[in-house]
Motif scaffolding. Structure first.
Motif, PDB file in Angstrom:
ATOM      1  N   PRO A  30      91.963  27.677  91.545  1.00  0.00           N
ATOM      2  CA  PRO A  30      91.338  27.255  92.803  1.00  0.00           C
ATOM      3  C   PRO A  30      91.557  28.313  93.879  1.00  0.00           C
ATOM      4  N   PRO A  31      90.644  28.434  94.824  1.00  0.00           N
ATOM      5  CA  PRO A  31      90.835  29.425  95.885  1.00  0.00           C
ATOM      6  C   PRO A  31      92.053  29.084  96.730  1.00  0.00           C
ATOM      7  N   PRO A  32      92.732  30.085  97.250  1.00  0.00           N
ATOM      8  CA  PRO A  32      93.901  29.810  98.095  1.00  0.00           C
ATOM      9  C   PRO A  32      93.472  29.113  99.381  1.00  0.00           C
ATOM     10  N   PRO A  33      94.384  28.383 100.005  1.00  0.00           N
ATOM     11  CA  PRO A  33      94.052  27.730 101.281  1.00  0.00           C
ATOM     12  C   PRO A  33      93.849  28.761 102.382  1.00  0.00           C
ATOM     13  N   ASP A  34      93.111  28.367 103.406  1.00  0.00           N
ATOM     14  CA  ASP A  34      92.883  29.265 104.539  1.00  0.00           C
ATOM     15  C   ASP A  34      94.191  29.508 105.288  1.00  0.00           C
ATOM     16  N   PRO A  35      94.550  30.756 105.551  1.00  0.00           N
ATOM     17  CA  PRO A  35      95.747  31.027 106.364  1.00  0.00           C
ATOM     18  C   PRO A  35      95.588  30.489 107.779  1.00  0.00           C
ATOM     19  N   SER A  36      96.672  29.978 108.336  1.00  0.00           N
ATOM     20  CA  SER A  36      96.684  29.536 109.730  1.00  0.00           C
ATOM     21  C   SER A  36      96.873  30.745 110.639  1.00  0.00           C
ATOM     22  N   ALA A 113      85.554  32.374 108.974  1.00  0.00           N
ATOM     23  CA  ALA A 113      84.162  31.942 109.083  1.00  0.00           C
ATOM     24  C   ALA A 113      83.755  31.369 107.725  1.00  0.00           C
ATOM     25  N   PRO A 114      82.859  30.374 107.695  1.00  0.00           N
ATOM     26  CA  PRO A 114      82.483  29.751 106.424  1.00  0.00           C
ATOM     27  C   PRO A 114      81.999  30.776 105.401  1.00  0.00           C
ATOM     28  N   ASN A 115      82.659  30.791 104.240  1.00  0.00           N
ATOM     29  CA  ASN A 115      82.279  31.627 103.091  1.00  0.00           C
ATOM     30  C   ASN A 115      82.433  33.124 103.345  1.00  0.00           C
ATOM     31  N   ALA A 116      83.175  33.518 104.368  1.00  0.00           N
ATOM     32  CA  ALA A 116      83.325  34.941 104.669  1.00  0.00           C
ATOM     33  C   ALA A 116      84.041  35.695 103.549  1.00  0.00           C
ATOM     34  N   GLY A 117      84.918  35.008 102.800  1.00  0.00           N
ATOM     35  CA  GLY A 117      85.717  35.698 101.795  1.00  0.00           C
ATOM     36  C   GLY A 117      85.245  35.542 100.368  1.00  0.00           C
ATOM     37  N   THR A 118      84.033  35.062 100.150  1.00  0.00           N
ATOM     38  CA  THR A 118      83.544  34.838  98.789  1.00  0.00           C
ATOM     39  C   THR A 118      83.024  36.129  98.171  1.00  0.00           C
ATOM     40  N   ASP A 119      82.928  36.124  96.841  1.00  0.00           N
ATOM     41  CA  ASP A 119      82.375  37.283  96.126  1.00  0.00           C
ATOM     42  C   ASP A 119      80.955  37.586  96.606  1.00  0.00           C
ATOM     43  N   GLU A 120      80.168  36.538  96.812  1.00  0.00           N
ATOM     44  CA  GLU A 120      78.778  36.734  97.226  1.00  0.00           C
ATOM     45  C   GLU A 120      78.692  37.440  98.576  1.00  0.00           C
ATOM     46  N   THR A 121      79.554  37.040  99.512  1.00  0.00           N
ATOM     47  CA  THR A 121      79.533  37.674 100.831  1.00  0.00           C
ATOM     48  C   THR A 121      79.965  39.126 100.747  1.00  0.00           C
ATOM     49  N   PHE A 122      80.987  39.415  99.959  1.00  0.00           N
ATOM     50  CA  PHE A 122      81.455  40.795  99.838  1.00  0.00           C
ATOM     51  C   PHE A 122      80.395  41.682  99.190  1.00  0.00           C
ATOM     52  N   GLN A 143      93.867  39.557  93.159  1.00  0.00           N
ATOM     53  CA  GLN A 143      92.883  38.663  92.527  1.00  0.00           C
ATOM     54  C   GLN A 143      91.824  38.147  93.504  1.00  0.00           C
ATOM     55  N   ARG A 144      91.636  38.849  94.608  1.00  0.00           N
ATOM     56  CA  ARG A 144      90.608  38.488  95.580  1.00  0.00           C
ATOM     57  C   ARG A 144      89.753  39.727  95.863  1.00  0.00           C
ATOM     58  N   PRO A 145      88.501  39.539  96.311  1.00  0.00           N
ATOM     59  CA  PRO A 145      87.650  40.699  96.579  1.00  0.00           C
ATOM     60  C   PRO A 145      88.221  41.617  97.652  1.00  0.00           C
ATOM     61  N   ARG A 146      87.959  42.911  97.460  1.00  0.00           N
ATOM     62  CA  ARG A 146      88.337  43.919  98.455  1.00  0.00           C
ATOM     63  C   ARG A 146      87.170  44.885  98.601  1.00  0.00           C
ATOM     64  N   LEU A 147      86.777  45.135  99.858  1.00  0.00           N
ATOM     65  CA  LEU A 147      85.641  46.002 100.150  1.00  0.00           C
ATOM     66  C   LEU A 147      86.137  47.285 100.795  1.00  0.00           C
ATOM     67  N   HIS A 148      85.740  48.421 100.221  1.00  0.00           N
ATOM     68  CA  HIS A 148      86.091  49.714 100.784  1.00  0.00           C
ATOM     69  C   HIS A 148      84.951  50.176 101.694  1.00  0.00           C
ATOM     70  N   VAL A 149      85.279  50.439 102.948  1.00  0.00           N
ATOM     71  CA  VAL A 149      84.282  50.825 103.944  1.00  0.00           C
ATOM     72  C   VAL A 149      84.534  52.281 104.318  1.00  0.00           C
ATOM     73  N   TYR A 157      89.635  42.694 103.195  1.00  0.00           N
ATOM     74  CA  TYR A 157      90.324  41.910 102.175  1.00  0.00           C
ATOM     75  C   TYR A 157      89.953  40.433 102.309  1.00  0.00           C
ATOM     76  N   SER A 158      89.752  39.791 101.177  1.00  0.00           N
ATOM     77  CA  SER A 158      89.528  38.343 101.164  1.00  0.00           C
ATOM     78  C   SER A 158      90.870  37.644 100.992  1.00  0.00           C
ATOM     79  N   LEU A 159      91.217  36.791 101.949  1.00  0.00           N
ATOM     80  CA  LEU A 159      92.462  36.031 101.869  1.00  0.00           C
ATOM     81  C   LEU A 159      92.226  34.624 101.340  1.00  0.00           C
ATOM     82  N   SER A 160      91.014  34.129 101.519  1.00  0.00           N
ATOM     83  CA  SER A 160      90.577  32.837 100.990  1.00  0.00           C
ATOM     84  C   SER A 160      89.060  32.863 101.038  1.00  0.00           C
ATOM     85  N   ASP A 161      88.429  31.782 100.660  1.00  0.00           N
ATOM     86  CA  ASP A 161      86.964  31.768 100.697  1.00  0.00           C
ATOM     87  C   ASP A 161      86.411  31.868 102.111  1.00  0.00           C
TER      88      ASP A 161
END
Length: 318
Positions: A30-36, A113-122, A143-149, A157-161
């Motif tokens: 399951p995706p990790p929870p959103d960090p506070s 933001a909603p779905n900011a960290g998903t594979d599709e968004t990256f 184990q989460r997406p990482r985008l090189h800019v 870095y994706s921390l959660s979905d």
């Protein structure tokens, strides 16, 4: 030979009557929870960071005056292109920024933001190249997406979905090492000065340049509340009350001197006329409220200044 019902049931229970079904393969974790916000503050890689900004973006941007403020950012630095991937600034819910202004590339920006960290968004963001000769690539970290800019050398870095972190090149190694940020330093002091009840709060501890020019400054703190109007309070903390009183008078003199020029640039006269710095203990404080109309006027001034800066920074064509 006949078998009694109890014998048949026992055989089935022991797996003797039919082949066992193949076990169901485990699904993806399951995706990790959103960090506070507290989690995000704990992820800032360097204890010497001197700038911290925390914003309840969802509440701020949903207000009438927040919508007016958004106008000055919607076309800045390709931010409007984020709408292509459904993560435009108007969808941001929480934003946290931290930096060390003494060091180039020492910055981290968290966005929820909603779905900011998903594979599709990256994958979508990888296609938003601002320079044709560059290529953005997506791989994984923890184990989460990482985008090189490559534009600027940042990594996303994706921390959660729903939560991502954009990290400048100077802090990437420390961030990926996932080391605990040591206590003390400017960061701890900055976090302690944040007004966590405000919609937007920022703290800037003096960097080396500020210390050299203004050694009596201990911190600059600000808080904003956006609703039908924008309420703001800015305070510069000095080493003592006497210094705050002296500096308040000096700041008011500067405001008076530049007021006419600022009015000519489009800054509302009502805003400038209400701007008065008042000493409060060791703080020199500026408190004021701006209407939605005044904020829209300031947004127009900001947009024009941004266009001018962009035009003058571009190389001349042959």
């Amino acid at each position: 030979m006949k078998h009694s019902a109890p014998v048949l049931l026992t055989a089935l229970a022991l797996g003797c009557g039919a082949p066992r079904a193949a076990p169901t393969p485990p699904g993806p974790p399951p995706p990790p929870p959103d960090p506070s916000v507290d989690d995000m503050l704990g992820m800032i890689p360097d204890a010497n960071a001197n700038v911290v900004v925390v914003a309840d973006a969802e509440t701020t941007l949903a207000s009438p005056v927040g919508a007016a403020m958004l106008e000055s950012f919607s076309t800045a630095a390709g931010i409007d292109a984020l709408q292509t991937c459904d993560v435009g600034i108007e969808r941001w819910q929480t934003t946290l920024v931290s930096a060390d202004s003494d060091v180039d590339g020492a910055i981290i920006i968290f966005v929820r933001a909603p779905n900011a960290g998903t594979d599709e968004t990256f994958t979508c963001l990888a296609g938003l190249r601002t320079e044709p000769e560059t290529t953005r690539t997506v791989d994984t970290h923890a184990q989460r997406p990482r985008l090189h800019v490559p534009e600027g050398g940042a990594r996303l870095y994706s921390l959660s979905d729903n939560v991502v972190a954009l990290v400048g090149p100077t802090w990437q190694a420390s961030y990926e090492a996932d080391a605990t940020t040591p206590s003390g330093g400017r960061l701890e002091d900055a976090i302690g000065r944040l007004n966590r009840s405000a919609s937007v709060s920022f703290v800037m501890m003096p960097d080396a340049r500020t210390k050299a020019r203004r050694p009596n400054v201990e911190a600059t703190v600000g808080a904003f509340e956006a609703a039908d109007a924008l309420a703001m309070e800015l305070a510069v903390t000095y080493i003592d009350a006497a210094t705050a009183t002296e500096e308040s008078a000096s700041l008011n003199a500067v405001l008076d001197k530049r007021s006419m020029m600022l009015k000519m640039l489009g800054v509302p006269a009502t805003v400038l006329d209400a701007a008065t710095v008042v000493p409060k203990g060791a703080d020199a404080t500026l408190s004021m409220t701006m209407t939605e109309g005044e904020v829209r006027q300031l947004s127009a001034v900001a947009r024009n200044a941004l266009k001018l800066a962009t035009t003058t920074s571009q190389p001349a064509s042959n």
